[in-house]
Design a protein around this motif. Sequence first.
Motif, mmCIF file in Angstrom:
data_model
loop_
_atom_site.group_PDB
_atom_site.id
_atom_site.type_symbol
_atom_site.label_atom_id
_atom_site.label_comp_id
_atom_site.label_asym_id
_atom_site.label_seq_id
_atom_site.Cartn_x
_atom_site.Cartn_y
_atom_site.Cartn_z
ATOM 1 N N SER A 195 4.330 -0.176 2.985
ATOM 2 C CA SER A 195 4.699 0.600 1.805
ATOM 3 C C SER A 195 6.042 0.099 1.289
ATOM 4 O O SER A 195 6.779 -0.603 1.997
ATOM 5 C CB SER A 195 4.787 2.084 2.156
ATOM 6 O OG SER A 195 5.932 2.338 2.959
ATOM 7 N N TRP B 76 0.860 -1.181 0.000
ATOM 8 C CA TRP B 76 0.000 0.000 0.000
ATOM 9 C C TRP B 76 0.898 1.233 0.000
ATOM 10 O O TRP B 76 2.112 1.118 -0.191
ATOM 11 C CB TRP B 76 -0.914 -0.042 1.222
ATOM 12 C CG TRP B 76 -2.258 0.598 1.080
ATOM 13 C CD1 TRP B 76 -2.711 1.711 1.724
ATOM 14 C CD2 TRP B 76 -3.352 0.146 0.273
ATOM 15 N NE1 TRP B 76 -4.017 1.978 1.374
ATOM 16 C CE2 TRP B 76 -4.435 1.030 0.480
ATOM 17 C CE3 TRP B 76 -3.524 -0.919 -0.613
ATOM 18 C CZ2 TRP B 76 -5.666 0.900 -0.160
ATOM 19 C CZ3 TRP B 76 -4.741 -1.063 -1.254
ATOM 20 C CH2 TRP B 76 -5.800 -0.159 -1.030
ATOM 21 N N ASN B 77 0.334 2.401 0.234
ATOM 22 C CA ASN B 77 1.149 3.617 0.243
ATOM 23 C C ASN B 77 1.534 4.064 1.655
ATOM 24 O O ASN B 77 2.121 5.127 1.837
ATOM 25 C CB ASN B 77 0.439 4.760 -0.493
ATOM 26 C CG ASN B 77 -0.956 5.014 0.041
ATOM 27 O OD1 ASN B 77 -1.208 4.917 1.228
ATOM 28 N ND2 ASN B 77 -1.876 5.348 -0.868
ATOM 29 N N LYS B 78 1.194 3.254 2.656
ATOM 30 C CA LYS B 78 1.502 3.575 4.053
ATOM 31 C C LYS B 78 1.329 2.312 4.882
ATOM 32 O O LYS B 78 0.815 1.291 4.403
ATOM 33 C CB LYS B 78 0.560 4.662 4.563
ATOM 34 C CG LYS B 78 -0.913 4.254 4.513
ATOM 35 C CD LYS B 78 -1.823 5.397 4.910
ATOM 36 C CE LYS B 78 -3.291 4.978 4.763
ATOM 37 N NZ LYS B 78 -4.206 6.096 5.079
ATOM 38 N N GLU C 290 -0.392 6.852 -5.640
ATOM 39 C CA GLU C 290 -1.123 8.084 -5.344
ATOM 40 C C GLU C 290 -0.361 8.987 -4.387
ATOM 41 O O GLU C 290 -0.460 10.214 -4.480
ATOM 42 C CB GLU C 290 -2.496 7.741 -4.745
ATOM 43 C CG GLU C 290 -3.551 7.441 -5.780
ATOM 44 C CD GLU C 290 -4.903 7.152 -5.167
ATOM 45 O OE1 GLU C 290 -5.907 7.306 -5.882
ATOM 46 O OE2 GLU C 290 -4.966 6.761 -3.980
ATOM 47 N N GLU C 291 0.386 8.412 -3.456
ATOM 48 C CA GLU C 291 1.098 9.229 -2.466
ATOM 49 C C GLU C 291 2.255 8.445 -1.866
ATOM 50 O O GLU C 291 2.339 7.217 -1.978
ATOM 51 C CB GLU C 291 0.143 9.684 -1.359
ATOM 52 C CG GLU C 291 -0.578 8.562 -0.636
ATOM 53 C CD GLU C 291 -1.547 9.082 0.412
ATOM 54 O OE1 GLU C 291 -1.060 9.681 1.396
ATOM 55 O OE2 GLU C 291 -2.764 8.877 0.248
ATOM 56 N N ASN C 292 3.184 9.184 -1.269
ATOM 57 C CA ASN C 292 4.338 8.610 -0.551
ATOM 58 C C ASN C 292 5.207 7.715 -1.429
ATOM 59 O O ASN C 292 5.801 6.755 -0.940
ATOM 60 C CB ASN C 292 3.867 7.817 0.683
ATOM 61 C CG ASN C 292 3.105 8.661 1.667
ATOM 62 O OD1 ASN C 292 3.367 9.866 1.802
ATOM 63 N ND2 ASN C 292 2.162 8.064 2.369
ATOM 64 N N TYR C 293 5.302 8.057 -2.700
ATOM 65 C CA TYR C 293 6.091 7.212 -3.603
ATOM 66 C C TYR C 293 7.468 7.788 -3.932
ATOM 67 O O TYR C 293 8.364 7.051 -4.333
ATOM 68 C CB TYR C 293 5.325 6.950 -4.911
ATOM 69 C CG TYR C 293 4.830 8.196 -5.589
ATOM 70 C CD1 TYR C 293 5.663 8.948 -6.408
ATOM 71 C CD2 TYR C 293 3.524 8.633 -5.417
ATOM 72 C CE1 TYR C 293 5.217 10.105 -7.033
ATOM 73 C CE2 TYR C 293 3.063 9.782 -6.032
ATOM 74 C CZ TYR C 293 3.910 10.515 -6.841
ATOM 75 O OH TYR C 293 3.462 11.655 -7.446
ATOM 76 N N GLU D 278 -3.361 2.956 -5.472
ATOM 77 C CA GLU D 278 -3.072 3.559 -4.174
ATOM 78 C C GLU D 278 -1.574 3.743 -3.960
ATOM 79 O O GLU D 278 -1.134 4.762 -3.410
ATOM 80 C CB GLU D 278 -3.658 2.706 -3.047
ATOM 81 C CG GLU D 278 -5.156 2.828 -2.859
ATOM 82 C CD GLU D 278 -5.979 2.096 -3.912
ATOM 83 O OE1 GLU D 278 -7.193 2.355 -4.002
ATOM 84 O OE2 GLU D 278 -5.413 1.257 -4.650
ATOM 85 N N VAL D 279 -0.770 2.783 -4.380
ATOM 86 C CA VAL D 279 0.680 2.857 -4.185
ATOM 87 C C VAL D 279 1.261 4.090 -4.862
ATOM 88 O O VAL D 279 2.149 4.759 -4.321
ATOM 89 C CB VAL D 279 1.357 1.575 -4.703
ATOM 90 C CG1 VAL D 279 2.875 1.735 -4.758
ATOM 91 C CG2 VAL D 279 0.998 0.389 -3.814
#
Length: 249
Positions: free
Chosen positions: A167, A132-134, A196-199, A193-194
Amino acid sequence: MDIKKLAEQFKFYRRFGKSGWNIYRDEHQSDKPIIEFRNRELKHPLFLRRKTSDFDVFKQVIYNQEYKIHTGFDAEYIIDAGGNIGLASVHFKNRFPNAKIICVEPESGNFEMVQKNTKPYPDIIPVKAGVWNKTTYLKIIDSSVASWGFMVKETAADDPTALPAVSIGDLMRTYHFPRIDILKMDIEGSEKEVFEENYDEWLSKTRILLVETHDGMRKNAAKTLFRALDKYDYQLGTSGENLLIYLNN
Protein backbone atom coordinates in the motif's frame (compact mmCIF):
# COMPACT_ATOMS: atom_id res chain seq x y z
CA MET A 1 11.65 5.77 -44.49
CA ASP A 2 8.30 7.23 -45.62
CA ILE A 3 7.50 10.94 -45.58
CA LYS A 4 5.36 10.73 -42.44
CA LYS A 5 8.10 9.07 -40.41
CA LEU A 6 10.71 11.46 -41.77
CA ALA A 7 8.57 14.44 -40.71
CA GLU A 8 8.22 12.94 -37.23
CA GLN A 9 11.96 12.36 -37.04
CA PHE A 10 12.52 16.06 -37.79
CA LYS A 11 10.18 16.89 -34.90
CA PHE A 12 12.41 14.85 -32.62
CA TYR A 13 15.42 16.69 -34.03
CA ARG A 14 13.83 20.08 -33.31
CA ARG A 15 12.96 18.94 -29.77
CA PHE A 16 16.26 17.31 -28.79
CA GLY A 17 18.81 18.04 -31.52
CA LYS A 18 21.04 15.21 -32.73
CA SER A 19 20.04 12.92 -29.85
CA GLY A 20 16.39 13.21 -30.90
CA TRP A 21 17.26 12.34 -34.48
CA ASN A 22 19.27 9.36 -33.30
CA ILE A 23 16.69 7.88 -30.92
CA TYR A 24 13.98 8.03 -33.57
CA ARG A 25 16.30 6.49 -36.16
CA ASP A 26 17.39 3.73 -33.79
CA GLU A 27 13.82 2.86 -32.82
CA HIS A 28 12.79 2.45 -36.46
CA GLN A 29 15.97 1.26 -38.17
CA SER A 30 18.42 -0.23 -35.69
CA ASP A 31 18.70 -3.96 -35.07
CA LYS A 32 19.79 -3.43 -31.45
CA PRO A 33 17.37 -4.78 -28.80
CA ILE A 34 18.22 -1.89 -26.43
CA ILE A 35 18.68 1.68 -27.65
CA GLU A 36 20.16 4.61 -25.77
CA PHE A 37 19.13 8.25 -25.41
CA ARG A 38 21.58 10.90 -24.22
CA ASN A 39 20.54 14.53 -23.95
CA ARG A 40 21.54 17.58 -21.93
CA GLU A 41 18.05 17.68 -20.37
CA LEU A 42 18.93 14.52 -18.42
CA LYS A 43 21.93 13.95 -16.19
CA HIS A 44 22.33 10.32 -17.31
CA PRO A 45 21.35 8.30 -20.41
CA LEU A 46 18.07 6.44 -20.80
CA PHE A 47 17.57 2.99 -22.26
CA LEU A 48 14.57 1.70 -24.21
CA ARG A 49 13.71 -1.73 -25.51
CA ARG A 50 13.32 -1.36 -29.24
CA LYS A 51 9.97 -2.21 -30.86
CA THR A 52 8.06 -2.33 -27.58
CA SER A 53 5.80 0.19 -25.86
CA ASP A 54 8.94 1.80 -24.37
CA PHE A 55 9.18 4.34 -27.19
CA ASP A 56 5.56 5.37 -26.69
CA VAL A 57 6.23 5.88 -22.98
CA PHE A 58 9.31 7.91 -23.92
CA LYS A 59 7.18 10.14 -26.14
CA GLN A 60 4.67 10.75 -23.35
CA VAL A 61 7.11 11.34 -20.52
CA ILE A 62 10.26 12.79 -22.10
CA TYR A 63 9.14 14.24 -25.43
CA ASN A 64 5.71 15.59 -24.41
CA GLN A 65 6.68 16.06 -20.73
CA GLU A 66 3.25 15.07 -19.44
CA TYR A 67 4.55 15.08 -15.86
CA LYS A 68 6.09 18.55 -16.05
CA ILE A 69 3.57 20.12 -13.72
CA HIS A 70 3.53 23.34 -11.72
CA THR A 71 4.19 22.59 -8.06
CA GLY A 72 5.07 25.92 -6.44
CA PHE A 73 7.57 24.12 -4.23
CA ASP A 74 10.66 21.91 -4.46
CA ALA A 75 9.34 18.37 -4.17
CA GLU A 76 11.29 16.16 -1.77
CA TYR A 77 9.16 13.02 -1.46
CA ILE A 78 7.79 11.40 -4.60
CA ILE A 79 6.14 8.04 -5.25
CA ASP A 80 5.94 6.71 -8.81
CA ALA A 81 3.26 4.02 -8.63
CA GLY A 82 3.27 2.04 -11.84
CA GLY A 83 6.80 2.99 -12.79
CA ASN A 84 6.87 1.05 -16.09
CA ILE A 85 10.55 1.47 -17.14
CA GLY A 86 11.34 4.34 -14.76
CA LEU A 87 11.06 7.34 -17.08
CA ALA A 88 8.74 9.37 -14.85
CA SER A 89 11.06 8.80 -11.89
CA VAL A 90 14.03 9.95 -13.96
CA HIS A 91 12.09 13.01 -15.12
CA PHE A 92 11.18 13.96 -11.54
CA LYS A 93 14.72 13.38 -10.28
CA ASN A 94 16.20 15.65 -12.93
CA ARG A 95 13.64 18.31 -12.13
CA PHE A 96 13.88 17.94 -8.35
CA PRO A 97 17.50 16.88 -7.67
CA ASN A 98 17.00 16.68 -3.90
CA ALA A 99 13.97 14.41 -4.10
CA LYS A 100 13.77 10.90 -2.72
CA ILE A 101 11.71 8.81 -5.14
CA ILE A 102 10.13 5.37 -4.79
CA CYS A 103 9.50 3.70 -8.16
CA VAL A 104 7.09 0.75 -7.90
CA GLU A 105 6.65 -1.69 -10.80
CA PRO A 106 5.39 -5.31 -10.66
CA GLU A 107 6.29 -6.74 -14.08
CA SER A 108 9.72 -8.38 -14.31
CA GLY A 109 10.77 -7.15 -17.76
CA ASN A 110 9.71 -3.60 -17.00
CA PHE A 111 11.38 -3.76 -13.59
CA GLU A 112 14.71 -4.73 -15.14
CA MET A 113 14.49 -1.54 -17.22
CA VAL A 114 13.57 0.47 -14.11
CA GLN A 115 16.78 -0.77 -12.50
CA LYS A 116 18.82 0.03 -15.60
CA ASN A 117 17.40 3.53 -16.04
CA THR A 118 17.50 4.54 -12.38
CA LYS A 119 20.84 2.96 -11.39
CA PRO A 120 22.80 6.26 -11.70
CA TYR A 121 20.37 7.98 -9.33
CA PRO A 122 20.94 6.71 -5.76
CA ASP A 123 17.84 8.49 -4.43
CA ILE A 124 15.51 6.58 -6.75
CA ILE A 125 14.46 3.38 -4.98
CA PRO A 126 13.11 0.62 -7.28
CA VAL A 127 10.49 -1.62 -5.65
CA LYS A 128 9.29 -4.74 -7.46
CA ALA A 129 5.68 -4.93 -6.33
CA GLY A 130 2.15 -4.01 -7.22
CA VAL A 131 0.35 -1.13 -5.54
CA TRP A 132 -2.82 -2.08 -3.66
CA ASN A 133 -4.77 -1.00 -0.58
CA LYS A 134 -3.02 -3.45 1.77
CA THR A 135 -0.12 -5.86 2.04
CA THR A 136 -1.10 -8.90 -0.03
CA TYR A 137 -0.13 -10.85 -3.15
CA LEU A 138 -1.11 -10.20 -6.74
CA LYS A 139 -0.79 -11.92 -10.07
CA ILE A 140 -0.41 -10.29 -13.46
CA ILE A 141 -3.35 -10.81 -15.78
CA ASP A 142 -2.34 -11.55 -19.37
CA SER A 143 -4.45 -8.89 -21.02
CA SER A 144 -2.72 -9.22 -24.41
CA VAL A 145 -1.67 -5.58 -24.34
CA ALA A 146 1.68 -3.84 -24.53
CA SER A 147 4.09 -3.87 -21.60
CA TRP A 148 2.64 -0.59 -20.27
CA GLY A 149 -0.79 -2.17 -19.79
CA PHE A 150 -0.33 -5.06 -17.37
CA MET A 151 -3.28 -5.53 -14.99
CA VAL A 152 -3.18 -7.39 -11.68
CA LYS A 153 -5.57 -9.12 -9.31
CA GLU A 154 -5.28 -10.57 -5.80
CA THR A 155 -4.04 -14.12 -5.40
CA ALA A 156 -2.86 -16.50 -2.67
CA ALA A 157 0.65 -16.33 -1.23
CA ASP A 158 1.38 -19.87 -2.44
CA ASP A 159 0.49 -19.04 -6.05
CA PRO A 160 3.71 -19.70 -7.99
CA THR A 161 3.08 -16.57 -10.04
CA ALA A 162 2.38 -14.38 -6.97
CA LEU A 163 4.16 -11.09 -6.51
CA PRO A 164 4.09 -8.85 -3.45
CA ALA A 165 1.73 -5.92 -3.21
CA VAL A 166 2.20 -2.87 -1.04
CA SER A 167 0.00 0.00 0.00
CA ILE A 168 1.04 3.62 -0.24
CA GLY A 169 1.04 3.67 3.56
CA ASP A 170 3.43 0.68 3.58
CA LEU A 171 5.83 2.58 1.34
CA MET A 172 5.73 5.70 3.50
CA ARG A 173 6.52 3.70 6.63
CA THR A 174 9.23 1.55 5.07
CA TYR A 175 11.09 4.46 3.48
CA HIS A 176 10.34 7.03 6.19
CA PHE A 177 8.34 9.49 4.09
CA PRO A 178 6.74 12.10 6.37
CA ARG A 179 4.52 13.18 3.48
CA ILE A 180 4.11 12.72 -0.28
CA ASP A 181 4.80 15.81 -2.36
CA ILE A 182 3.89 14.11 -5.65
CA LEU A 183 2.12 10.79 -6.08
CA LYS A 184 2.09 9.72 -9.71
CA MET A 185 -0.21 6.74 -10.25
CA ASP A 186 -0.64 4.81 -13.47
CA ILE A 187 -1.56 1.31 -12.33
CA GLU A 188 -3.92 0.06 -15.03
CA GLY A 189 -7.18 0.06 -13.10
CA SER A 190 -5.83 -0.87 -9.68
CA GLU A 191 -6.47 2.71 -8.62
CA LYS A 192 -10.02 1.50 -7.94
CA GLU A 193 -8.79 -0.83 -5.18
CA VAL A 194 -6.25 1.70 -3.89
CA PHE A 195 -8.96 4.33 -3.34
CA GLU A 196 -11.56 1.91 -1.95
CA GLU A 197 -10.04 1.58 1.53
CA ASN A 198 -7.06 2.41 3.76
CA TYR A 199 -6.31 5.61 1.88
CA ASP A 200 -6.84 8.32 4.51
CA GLU A 201 -3.54 7.58 6.28
CA TRP A 202 -1.55 8.66 3.21
CA LEU A 203 -3.99 10.80 1.24
CA SER A 204 -4.17 13.24 4.16
CA LYS A 205 -0.38 13.68 3.81
CA THR A 206 -0.30 14.07 0.01
CA ARG A 207 0.11 17.39 -1.78
CA ILE A 208 -0.25 16.51 -5.48
CA LEU A 209 -1.87 13.53 -7.18
CA LEU A 210 -1.19 12.69 -10.82
CA VAL A 211 -3.55 9.82 -11.61
CA GLU A 212 -4.50 8.15 -14.86
CA THR A 213 -7.84 6.43 -14.38
CA HIS A 214 -8.78 3.29 -16.32
CA ASP A 215 -12.52 2.77 -16.22
CA GLY A 216 -12.22 0.50 -19.25
CA MET A 217 -10.13 -1.88 -17.14
CA ARG A 218 -11.89 -1.46 -13.77
CA LYS A 219 -15.48 -0.25 -13.82
CA ASN A 220 -16.05 2.89 -11.71
CA ALA A 221 -12.33 3.47 -11.08
CA ALA A 222 -12.72 7.23 -11.52
CA LYS A 223 -15.88 7.31 -9.39
CA THR A 224 -14.02 5.51 -6.59
CA LEU A 225 -11.20 8.06 -6.76
CA PHE A 226 -13.57 11.02 -6.47
CA ARG A 227 -15.52 9.36 -3.69
CA ALA A 228 -12.26 9.09 -1.71
CA LEU A 229 -11.49 12.76 -2.44
CA ASP A 230 -14.94 13.93 -1.41
CA LYS A 231 -14.01 15.07 2.10
CA TYR A 232 -10.80 16.78 0.98
CA ASP A 233 -10.28 20.32 -0.28
CA TYR A 234 -8.65 20.13 -3.71
CA GLN A 235 -8.28 21.75 -7.12
CA LEU A 236 -8.67 19.61 -10.23
CA GLY A 237 -6.88 19.92 -13.56
CA THR A 238 -5.37 17.70 -16.22
CA SER A 239 -1.89 17.00 -17.54
CA GLY A 240 -1.81 14.89 -20.68
CA GLU A 241 -3.86 11.77 -19.96
CA ASN A 242 -3.65 12.34 -16.21
CA LEU A 243 -5.91 13.95 -13.65
CA LEU A 244 -3.90 16.59 -11.79
CA ILE A 245 -5.17 17.06 -8.24
CA TYR A 246 -3.76 19.66 -5.86
CA LEU A 247 -4.72 18.75 -2.28
CA ASN A 248 -4.83 21.49 0.33
CA ASN A 249 -3.30 19.34 3.07
